[in-house]
Design a protein around this motif. Structure first.
Motif: not given
Length: 89
Positions: A63-89
């Motif tokens: 299912x392309x929704x999952x094959x592409x969706x999971x990596x995209x969600x993972x990258x989104x999570x990494x971006x949020x963590x980076x944002x938190x560590x760089x900007x907020x902290x």
């Protein structure tokens, strides 16, 4: 911070288990876990567990929704963590 890690750990366990249960339910012909629920679990912190469950149980890997969706969600999570560590902290 340990509370956040505990929540993320539990969400990943839930993500892994939900993929396993949905595969079992599919094989048995029972009511399935909705795809939207599987994706929401991943979005709310269970991406790694859900992604691992996809390939461990060979479930939703066509299912392309999952094959592409999971990596995209993972990258989104990494971006949020980076944002938190760089900007907020």
């Amino acid at each position: 911070m340990s509370v956040v890690f505990s929540i993320l750990f539990m969400m990943n366990v839930i993500g892994l288990m939900s993929m396993g249960f949905d595969k079992l339910f599919a094989k048995q012909g029972w009511n399935r876990v909705p795809e939207s629920t599987l994706l929401l679990i991943a979005l709310f912190g269970g991406c790694i567990g859900s992604w691992a469950g996809m390939y461990l149980f060979r479930h939703k890997t066509q299912h392309l929704k999952f094959v592409w969706g999971m990596p995209i969600i993972f990258i989104l999570h990494l971006a949020l963590i980076a944002y938190y560590l760089i900007v907020i902290n």
